[in-house]
Design a protein around this motif. Structure first.
Motif, PDB file in Angstrom:
ATOM      1  N   ARG A  83      44.451  91.097  43.085  1.00 16.85           N
ATOM      2  CA  ARG A  83      43.798  90.203  44.045  1.00 16.85           C
ATOM      3  C   ARG A  83      43.500  88.824  43.457  1.00 16.85           C
ATOM      4  O   ARG A  83      43.464  87.837  44.174  1.00 16.85           O
ATOM      5  N   GLU A 106      45.934  83.101  58.028  1.00 16.52           N
ATOM      6  CA  GLU A 106      47.251  83.564  58.487  1.00 16.52           C
ATOM      7  C   GLU A 106      48.166  83.874  57.294  1.00 16.52           C
ATOM      8  O   GLU A 106      48.889  84.873  57.293  1.00 16.52           O
ATOM      9  N   ASP A 109      47.218  87.151  55.848  1.00 14.82           N
ATOM     10  CA  ASP A 109      47.711  88.224  56.712  1.00 14.82           C
ATOM     11  C   ASP A 109      49.197  88.475  56.470  1.00 14.82           C
ATOM     12  O   ASP A 109      49.644  89.629  56.424  1.00 14.82           O
ATOM     13  N   GLU A 110      49.973  87.399  56.323  1.00 16.83           N
ATOM     14  CA  GLU A 110      51.406  87.526  56.089  1.00 16.83           C
ATOM     15  C   GLU A 110      51.706  88.194  54.755  1.00 16.83           C
ATOM     16  O   GLU A 110      52.684  88.941  54.629  1.00 16.83           O
ATOM     17  N   THR A 111      50.873  87.925  53.750  1.00 14.72           N
ATOM     18  CA  THR A 111      51.086  88.543  52.439  1.00 14.72           C
ATOM     19  C   THR A 111      50.593  89.981  52.394  1.00 14.72           C
ATOM     20  O   THR A 111      50.865  90.690  51.430  1.00 14.72           O
ATOM     21  N   GLY A 112      49.836  90.407  53.420  1.00 12.39           N
ATOM     22  CA  GLY A 112      49.302  91.770  53.447  1.00 12.39           C
ATOM     23  C   GLY A 112      48.014  91.926  52.666  1.00 12.39           C
ATOM     24  O   GLY A 112      47.584  93.041  52.373  1.00 12.39           O
ATOM     25  N   PHE A 113      47.391  90.812  52.327  1.00 13.28           N
ATOM     26  CA  PHE A 113      46.149  90.848  51.553  1.00 13.28           C
ATOM     27  C   PHE A 113      45.020  91.452  52.386  1.00 13.28           C
ATOM     28  O   PHE A 113      44.851  91.107  53.549  1.00 13.28           O
ATOM     29  N   GLN A 114      44.263  92.356  51.778  1.00 16.37           N
ATOM     30  CA  GLN A 114      43.123  92.979  52.443  1.00 16.37           C
ATOM     31  C   GLN A 114      41.926  92.988  51.513  1.00 16.37           C
ATOM     32  O   GLN A 114      42.075  92.905  50.294  1.00 16.37           O
ATOM     33  N   GLY A 118      39.753  97.401  52.952  1.00 16.31           N
ATOM     34  CA  GLY A 118      40.984  97.531  53.706  1.00 16.31           C
ATOM     35  C   GLY A 118      41.026  96.722  54.990  1.00 16.31           C
ATOM     36  O   GLY A 118      41.821  96.995  55.876  1.00 16.31           O
ATOM     37  N   ARG A 120      40.979  92.810  57.103  1.00 16.82           N
ATOM     38  CA  ARG A 120      41.498  91.446  57.064  1.00 16.82           C
ATOM     39  C   ARG A 120      40.407  90.518  56.513  1.00 16.82           C
ATOM     40  O   ARG A 120      39.231  90.694  56.807  1.00 16.82           O
TER      41      ARG A 120
END
Length: 185
Positions: A83, A106, A109-114, A118, A120
């Motif tokens: 992270r 955005e 979100d596109e990279t899948g980072f949470q 878990g 957004r």
């Protein structure tokens, strides 16, 4: 209201029982406050030693110190390779002035980072990260402000550039109250 102490049989509705119950309640309250005071003192001691005394901020992890020199540096904050690199990239992208917080949200979100839970990453959480001097190595805790011992993700120049970009996004406005109500603030 009646107090019930599970391990004390002699607390009943009599005058003597009420006195004992009152004393036990006072001792319990004192013990809780004393424990809190000791915990705050220990956390402040750890902060004075340069270590963040709480749960690690996003981009960092809590870890055991392999070479502790005192009782305050047994648990430390270390760089999170997964992270931390994303947060570092986020801060650098924002400093370019080409991204708003919504654009960064955005991108995350596109990279899948949470988040750790878990979810957004929220708009306000990204804004807090951008404003937090912790990411360039500055530690604030309970009125104390020092350079921490954790590894900074960015340098101070990038942090200051982020503050400038944030001010530019809001057109250098300072929030002023139109009416000063009695209980506000």
């Amino acid at each position: 209201v009646s107090l019930k102490f599970v391990n004390q049989q002699n607390v009943d509705g009599s005058i003597d029982g009420m006195l004992i119950g009152t004393i036990q309640a006072a001792v319990s309250t004192y013990s809780a406050k004393q424990t809190g005071r000791k915990a705050r003192a220990t956390m402040m001691e750890k902060a004075k030693a340069g270590w963040y005394p709480s749960y690690a901020k996003i981009g960092y992890l809590n870890a055991k110190n392999p070479h502790p020199t005192s009782k305050t540096d047994g648990n430390i904050i270390v760089f999170d390779p997964e992270r931390g690199s994303v947060i570092k990239e986020l801060l650098k992208k924002y400093s370019s002035g080409n991204y708003s917080i919504l654009n960064l949200q955005e991108w995350l979100d596109e990279t899948g980072f949470q988040t750790r839970s878990g979810k957004r990453m929220s708009y306000s959480a990204i804004g807090q990260i951008i404003r937090d001097p912790f990411y360039y190595g500055f530690l604030r805790w309970g009125g104390l402000e020092i350079i921490g011992k954790h590894k900074p993700l960015i340098d101070k120049k990038v942090y200051e550039l982020n503050q400038y970009v944030a001010a530019r996004h809001r057109n250098f406005l300072i929030r002023e109250r139109k009416h000063n109500f009695l209980l506000r603030g």
